[in-house]
Design a protein around this motif. Structure first.
Motif, PDB file in Angstrom:
ATOM      1  N   LYS A 217     -32.034   4.243  -7.926  1.00  0.00           N
ATOM      2  CA  LYS A 217     -30.879   4.107  -7.045  1.00  0.00           C
ATOM      3  C   LYS A 217     -30.584   2.647  -6.693  1.00  0.00           C
ATOM      4  CE  LYS A 217     -31.455   8.634  -4.826  1.00  0.00           C
ATOM      5  NZ  LYS A 217     -31.737   9.344  -3.552  1.00  0.00           N
ATOM      6  N   ASN A 218     -31.577   1.788  -6.933  1.00  0.00           N
ATOM      7  CA  ASN A 218     -31.435   0.385  -6.531  1.00  0.00           C
ATOM      8  C   ASN A 218     -31.381  -0.574  -7.722  1.00  0.00           C
ATOM      9  OD1 ASN A 218     -31.170  -1.483  -4.435  1.00  0.00           O
ATOM     10  ND2 ASN A 218     -33.361  -1.931  -4.379  1.00  0.00           N
ATOM     11  N   PHE A 219     -31.440  -0.023  -8.932  1.00  0.00           N
ATOM     12  CA  PHE A 219     -31.583  -0.841 -10.136  1.00  0.00           C
ATOM     13  C   PHE A 219     -30.288  -0.871 -10.945  1.00  0.00           C
ATOM     14  CE2 PHE A 219     -32.970  -1.078 -14.691  1.00  0.00           C
ATOM     15  CZ  PHE A 219     -33.480  -2.370 -14.654  1.00  0.00           C
ATOM     16  N   PHE A 220     -30.041  -1.997 -11.620  1.00  0.00           N
ATOM     17  CA  PHE A 220     -28.945  -2.095 -12.579  1.00  0.00           C
ATOM     18  C   PHE A 220     -29.295  -3.163 -13.612  1.00  0.00           C
ATOM     19  CE2 PHE A 220     -28.044  -5.361  -9.476  1.00  0.00           C
ATOM     20  CZ  PHE A 220     -27.394  -6.375 -10.151  1.00  0.00           C
ATOM     21  N   VAL A 221     -28.561  -3.188 -14.706  1.00  0.00           N
ATOM     22  CA  VAL A 221     -28.786  -4.210 -15.737  1.00  0.00           C
ATOM     23  C   VAL A 221     -27.555  -5.100 -15.846  1.00  0.00           C
ATOM     24  CG1 VAL A 221     -30.462  -2.926 -17.105  1.00  0.00           C
ATOM     25  CG2 VAL A 221     -28.016  -2.606 -17.535  1.00  0.00           C
ATOM     26  N   ASN A 222     -27.790  -6.330 -16.228  1.00  0.00           N
ATOM     27  CA  ASN A 222     -26.703  -7.295 -16.387  1.00  0.00           C
ATOM     28  C   ASN A 222     -26.827  -7.932 -17.765  1.00  0.00           C
ATOM     29  OD1 ASN A 222     -24.440  -8.828 -15.488  1.00  0.00           O
ATOM     30  ND2 ASN A 222     -25.798 -10.570 -15.122  1.00  0.00           N
ATOM     31  N   PHE A 223     -25.841  -7.672 -18.627  1.00  0.00           N
ATOM     32  CA  PHE A 223     -25.855  -8.178 -19.997  1.00  0.00           C
ATOM     33  C   PHE A 223     -24.728  -9.189 -20.214  1.00  0.00           C
ATOM     34  CE2 PHE A 223     -27.776  -3.905 -21.004  1.00  0.00           C
ATOM     35  CZ  PHE A 223     -28.985  -4.387 -21.504  1.00  0.00           C
ATOM     36  N   ALA A 224     -24.986 -10.157 -21.087  1.00  0.00           N
ATOM     37  CA  ALA A 224     -23.922 -11.011 -21.617  1.00  0.00           C
ATOM     38  C   ALA A 224     -23.547 -10.454 -22.986  1.00  0.00           C
ATOM     39  CB  ALA A 224     -24.394 -12.458 -21.743  1.00  0.00           C
ATOM     40  N   ILE A 225     -22.251 -10.377 -23.262  1.00  0.00           N
ATOM     41  CA  ILE A 225     -21.754  -9.788 -24.507  1.00  0.00           C
ATOM     42  C   ILE A 225     -21.215 -10.905 -25.396  1.00  0.00           C
ATOM     43  CG2 ILE A 225     -20.193  -8.094 -25.518  1.00  0.00           C
ATOM     44  CD1 ILE A 225     -22.380  -6.937 -23.687  1.00  0.00           C
ATOM     45  N   ASP A 226     -21.819 -11.046 -26.570  1.00  0.00           N
ATOM     46  CA  ASP A 226     -21.477 -12.139 -27.481  1.00  0.00           C
ATOM     47  C   ASP A 226     -20.414 -11.696 -28.489  1.00  0.00           C
ATOM     48  OD1 ASP A 226     -21.596 -14.690 -28.403  1.00  0.00           O
ATOM     49  OD2 ASP A 226     -23.630 -14.588 -29.198  1.00  0.00           O
ATOM     50  N   THR A 227     -20.133 -12.563 -29.455  1.00  0.00           N
ATOM     51  CA  THR A 227     -19.038 -12.330 -30.398  1.00  0.00           C
ATOM     52  C   THR A 227     -19.390 -11.375 -31.533  1.00  0.00           C
ATOM     53  OG1 THR A 227     -19.711 -14.311 -31.628  1.00  0.00           O
ATOM     54  CG2 THR A 227     -17.996 -14.577 -29.965  1.00  0.00           C
ATOM     55  N   GLN A 228     -20.672 -11.030 -31.702  1.00  0.00           N
ATOM     56  CA  GLN A 228     -21.058 -10.105 -32.764  1.00  0.00           C
ATOM     57  C   GLN A 228     -20.664  -8.697 -32.335  1.00  0.00           C
ATOM     58  OE1 GLN A 228     -22.293 -11.408 -35.657  1.00  0.00           O
ATOM     59  NE2 GLN A 228     -21.882 -13.344 -34.629  1.00  0.00           N
ATOM     60  N   PHE A 229     -19.435  -8.322 -32.637  1.00  0.00           N
ATOM     61  CA  PHE A 229     -18.780  -7.152 -32.054  1.00  0.00           C
ATOM     62  C   PHE A 229     -19.615  -5.875 -32.155  1.00  0.00           C
ATOM     63  CE2 PHE A 229     -15.890  -3.529 -32.168  1.00  0.00           C
ATOM     64  CZ  PHE A 229     -15.109  -3.746 -31.043  1.00  0.00           C
ATOM     65  N   PHE A 230     -19.977  -5.482 -33.363  1.00  0.00           N
ATOM     66  CA  PHE A 230     -20.656  -4.203 -33.554  1.00  0.00           C
ATOM     67  C   PHE A 230     -22.082  -4.235 -33.003  1.00  0.00           C
ATOM     68  CE2 PHE A 230     -17.388  -4.166 -36.924  1.00  0.00           C
ATOM     69  CZ  PHE A 230     -16.700  -3.030 -36.516  1.00  0.00           C
ATOM     70  N   ALA A 231     -22.743  -5.379 -33.119  1.00  0.00           N
ATOM     71  CA  ALA A 231     -24.094  -5.505 -32.581  1.00  0.00           C
ATOM     72  C   ALA A 231     -24.083  -5.348 -31.066  1.00  0.00           C
ATOM     73  CB  ALA A 231     -24.700  -6.847 -32.975  1.00  0.00           C
ATOM     74  N   GLU A 232     -23.048  -5.876 -30.414  1.00  0.00           N
ATOM     75  CA  GLU A 232     -22.972  -5.773 -28.957  1.00  0.00           C
ATOM     76  C   GLU A 232     -22.630  -4.347 -28.514  1.00  0.00           C
ATOM     77  OE1 GLU A 232     -23.904  -8.131 -26.845  1.00  0.00           O
ATOM     78  OE2 GLU A 232     -24.377  -9.402 -28.552  1.00  0.00           O
ATOM     79  N   VAL A 233     -21.792  -3.666 -29.279  1.00  0.00           N
ATOM     80  CA  VAL A 233     -21.520  -2.249 -28.993  1.00  0.00           C
ATOM     81  C   VAL A 233     -22.821  -1.459 -29.093  1.00  0.00           C
ATOM     82  CG1 VAL A 233     -20.364  -0.161 -29.805  1.00  0.00           C
ATOM     83  CG2 VAL A 233     -19.106  -2.325 -29.747  1.00  0.00           C
ATOM     84  N   ALA A 234     -23.562  -1.694 -30.166  1.00  0.00           N
ATOM     85  CA  ALA A 234     -24.829  -0.975 -30.379  1.00  0.00           C
ATOM     86  C   ALA A 234     -25.841  -1.317 -29.290  1.00  0.00           C
ATOM     87  CB  ALA A 234     -25.384  -1.317 -31.759  1.00  0.00           C
ATOM     88  N   LYS A 235     -25.830  -2.560 -28.812  1.00  0.00           N
ATOM     89  CA  LYS A 235     -26.768  -2.973 -27.761  1.00  0.00           C
ATOM     90  C   LYS A 235     -26.560  -2.150 -26.489  1.00  0.00           C
ATOM     91  CE  LYS A 235     -26.119  -6.883 -25.439  1.00  0.00           C
ATOM     92  NZ  LYS A 235     -26.021  -8.351 -25.231  1.00  0.00           N
ATOM     93  N   LEU A 236     -25.318  -2.026 -26.062  1.00  0.00           N
ATOM     94  CA  LEU A 236     -25.023  -1.287 -24.841  1.00  0.00           C
ATOM     95  C   LEU A 236     -25.345   0.195 -24.994  1.00  0.00           C
ATOM     96  CD1 LEU A 236     -21.665  -2.961 -23.746  1.00  0.00           C
ATOM     97  CD2 LEU A 236     -23.967  -3.418 -22.913  1.00  0.00           C
ATOM     98  N   ARG A 237     -25.060   0.733 -26.165  1.00  0.00           N
ATOM     99  CA  ARG A 237     -25.361   2.147 -26.405  1.00  0.00           C
ATOM    100  C   ARG A 237     -26.872   2.360 -26.474  1.00  0.00           C
ATOM    101  NH1 ARG A 237     -23.987   4.681 -30.676  1.00  0.00           N
ATOM    102  NH2 ARG A 237     -22.914   6.495 -29.815  1.00  0.00           N
ATOM    103  N   ALA A 238     -27.569   1.419 -27.096  1.00  0.00           N
ATOM    104  CA  ALA A 238     -29.022   1.545 -27.244  1.00  0.00           C
ATOM    105  C   ALA A 238     -29.728   1.533 -25.893  1.00  0.00           C
ATOM    106  CB  ALA A 238     -29.555   0.422 -28.129  1.00  0.00           C
TER     107      ALA A 238
END
Length: 564
Positions: A217-238
C-alpha cells in the motif's frame, strides 16, 4: 465465373520458407546479420511467429497476459507534468495553468529557486488536497515536506514521494513514500533488465517487518523510459509479471497492483538540435502508454538549459495528444498477444529474475552496491552505449548523425540535470573545443562529382558533429592540379575524398609536396597502403565505423601542434 474475395485463401508460409527467401534477398550477406543484440543481452529475431512464441513461453503465455492485465494500477495514463518557476508567484501561476490545461498530477522538484516558507507551503497545501502529486526530494529534512503539517484533511491527499530513503508520514494513508526509484541507476547506464532487478531488490530491502500487504500500500516504482521503444514497452510489462513472482515468494498469490510512475529519459537528450528531443519524448511517452505506466512525466525539449512557457506547454501536450487521440487507452493491454513483445517480455522476466536472485544471494541490495558489483556492471553497459553512439552504431539524430553545424550550445545549464551521464555530452564538448580553436578545414575533392560526392558528403557529415562545415575544392581532374591546389591551400587540415583507385594514385604524390604544417588525411580504409602512407607523413584516415569523438579530438590536437 467470378471469384468472391471472401472465398480466396492465402497459403501460410513457414519460418523456414521465409528464411530461405530472406537469404536470397541478402545476396551473400549472412542470415545472422538480421539479428540484433540488445544491451540487455537479448537477441532480437528478424521474425516472430506463433510457433516461436509458443516454443519460448508455452503454457505460460496465458498466465503472463492475465498477470499483466490484472496488475494495472489505474485505468489509464495520467499526465504528471513538472511545475517550473523562478519565483513563487511564477511557480503557482504555472501550477494553476497546468491544472486548467490537462495536468493530472502535480510533479514538484523541491530544488526551486525560491524558499518554501510558510506562505508558500500553506498555498501549496490547498492544491494537494484537490490534486494528486509527485514530490522529488533529497531527504527527510527537505523543507518541502513541511507542507504536510499544513494539511488537516489527510485522507483526501493522494500522491508519491521520491526520495533517496523512505519518508514517514503519519496519517497520510494515500501518499506512497517507499519507492524503487530506478531512474538514478538508469542514468548510470542501467539497461531494462538491470532496472527491473534493481526495483525488486530495493523492494526486498524495504520490506522490514514482513507485512507484505501493508508494504504494497506504500510502495511504487519509478522508471525512466528511453528511446528503445519495444524494449521499454516490454520492461513495463515485465515488471508486472515479476511483481507477481516477487509477491509469491512472500506467500501472496494475488498481490495488489503497484503504481508504475514513469518519465521520459534524458539519457538521449542533447543540447544540440533540441527539437529532436521533442520527438524522442513523444516516442518514449507512447511506449509508456502502451507498456502500461500509470503516471508519466514528459520533460520539455529544452529542459537541459532552461524550459520556457512554450516548451513546458508542448511537453504537456505531447502526452495529452498521445493519450487522448491515439485511442490506445480504449484498448486493454494493447501489446498483449504480440508475438514479438510477449517473447521479449518473457526474456526480460527471465533475465531480471536471475539477476535479482544473484543480488539477494550476495547479501541483498546494499551489500551488492557496497561490493562494487552493481557499479561495475552499470559502467560496462554505459561504456558500451557510449561506444555505440561514438561509432554511429546507435544514432543520435542531430548530434552524431544529420548534425547541423551551425547549431549553438545554449549558455544556460539546468543544474538539476547537469550530472546525468548523457550520451551526447562528448559531442557537445567537441563543439566547444572546435568553436574555441576555429581550425581551417577543407576537402580536396578529386575527379568528377559523381566519383567523390559520396565520400565528400560522409566527411562533411563527420565534421558537422563538431560544428564544422569544411570547404570543398570542387572538381579537380588531374594530379598536377591537385598538387597545385594543395600547395596554395591556406588550411590547417585537408581530407582527400576520391575513388579508391584515384586516392591510391593521388596520396603519395600529395605527401611529397604538402606544406609542412598542413595536416593531411584520406577518406576511406587502405590496409595495404596504410603503413607506407603514414611513414611518409599522412596523418590518418576517416572512415565509417570509426570512433568519431576520438578521431576529431586527435585531429584537433594535431592541428594545435602544427599551429605552434
Amino acid at each position: 465465373m467470378s471469384i468472391k474475395m471472401k472465398d480466396i485463401q492465402f497459403q501460410t508460409a513457414s519460418y523456414e520458407q521465409w528464411k530461405e527467401e530472406a537469404i536470397k534477398a541478402l545476396k551473400g550477406k549472412p542470415f545472422e546479420s538480421l539479428f540484433t543484440k540488445l544491451a540487455e543481452d537479448v537477441t532480437l529475431s528478424p521474425l516472430y511467429t506463433q510457433e516461436t512464441l509458443v516454443d519460448k513461453i508455452g503454457d505460460e503465455l496465458e498466465k503472463q497476459i492475465a498477470t499483466i492485465r490484472s496488475l494495472k494500477s489505474s485505468e489509464g495514463l495520467q499526465a504528471a507534468q513538472q511545475i517550473y518557476g523562478d519565483t513563487s508567484e511564477q511557480f503557482f501561476s504555472n501550477l494553476e495553468d497546468s491544472i486548467e490545461r490537462g495536468n493530472n498530477c502535480l510533479t514538484i522538484d523541491a530544488r526551486t529557486n525560491f524558499e518554501w516558507n510558510d506562505t508558500n507551503l500553506e498555498k501549496l497545501a490547498t492544491y494537494l488536497v484537490q490534486n494528486p502529486f509527485k514530490f522529488i526530494i533529497q531527504n527527510k529534512n527537505d523543507s518541502l515536506l513541511q507542507v504536510f503539517n499544513k494539511i488537516e484533511n489527510k485522507e483526501k491527499v493522494q500522491g508519491f514521494i521520491i526520495s533517496e530513503s523512505p519518508i514517514e508520514l503519519d496519517g497520510f494513508e494515500n501518499v506512497r513514500t517507499v519507492s524503487a526509484n530506478t531512474v538514478t541507476y538508469h542514468y548510470e547506464g542501467a539497461n531494462a533488465v538491470q532496472e527491473l532487478a534493481i526495483a525488486l531488490a530495493i523492494a526486498a530491502k524495504e520490506i522490514k517487518d514482513g507485512d507484505f500487504e501493508q508494504f504494497s500500500k506504500n510502495f511504487f516504482v519509478n522508471f525512466a523510459i528511453d528511446t528503445q521503444f519495444f524494449a521499454e514497452v516490454a520492461k513495463l510489462r515485465a515488471f508486472k509479471v515479476l511483481w507477481k513472482a516477487f509477491a509469491a515468494a512472500y506467500g501472496v498469490n494475488n498481490p495488489v497492483a503497484i503504481p508504475v510512475v514513469a518519465e521520459n529519459s534524458l539519457r538521449s537528450y542533447s543540447k544540440l538540435d533540441v527539437y529532436v528531443n521533442l520527438l524522442r519524448a513523444g516516442n518514449e511517452a507512447f511506449s509508456g502508454l502502451i507498456g502500461g505506466a500509470d503516471f508519466f512525466t514528459v520533460h520539455p525539449h529544452d529542459v537541459l538549459s532552461k524550459p520556457t512557457d512554450k516548451s513546458i506547454r508542448i511537453a504537456r501536450n505531447v502526452l495529452l495528444v498521445i493519450k487522448e487521440e491515439s485511442q490506445v487507452e480504449n484498448v486493454l493491454d494493447p501489446a498483449g498477444g504480440s508475438y514479438f513483445l510477449e517473447t521479449l517480455t518473457a526474456e526480460f522476466v527471465e533475465k531480471a529474475w536471475a539477476l535479482f536472485l544473484e543480488i539477494q544471494e550476495n547479501g541483498g541490495f546494499d551489500a551488492y552496491v557496497e561490493s562494487g558489483k552493481l557499479q561495475e556492471s552499470l559502467e560496462k553497459v554505459y561504456n558500451d552505449r557510449l561506444k555505440a553512439v561514438q561509432t554511429r552504431k546507435q544514432s543520435l539524430i542531430g548530434t552524431n548523425i544529420y548534425a547541423n553545424p551551425v547549431d549553438e550550445l545554449p549558455a544556460e545549464t539546468n543544474a538539476a540535470f547537469a550530472s546525468i551521464k548523457r550520451l551526447a555530452i562528448p559531442f557537445e564538448q567537441l563543439r566547444e573545443k572546435y568553436s574555441a580553436t576555429q581550425p581551417k578545414i577543407a576537402i580536396l575533392t578529386f575527379g568528377k562529382l559523381k566519383d567523390f560526392k559520396p565520400r565528400a558528403d560522409f566527411v562533411s557529415g563527420f565534421f558537422a558533429t563538431a560544428g564544422v562545415s569544411p570547404e570543398q575544392s570542387g572538381e579537380i581532374l588531374t594530379v598536377d592540379a591537385a598538387k597545385e591546389w594543395l600547395q596554395n591551400a591556406n588550411y590547417d587540415y585537408v581530407i582527400v575524398a576520391a575513388k579508391d583507385e584515384d586516392t591510391k594514385e593521388l596520396v603519395p604524390t600529395l605527401l611529397s609536396v604538402k606544406p609542412e604544417n598542413l595536416i593531411l588525411d584520406a577518406a576511406g580504409k587502405y590496409k595495404d597502403e596504410e603503413s607506407a602512407w603514414l611513414e611518409n607523413g599522412l596523418n590518418g584516415f576517416i572512415f565509417a565505423g570509426q570512433n568519431i569523438v576520438k578521431k576529431l579530438n586527435e585531429v584537433l590536437e594535431s592541428v594545435k601542434g602544427a599551429q605552434q
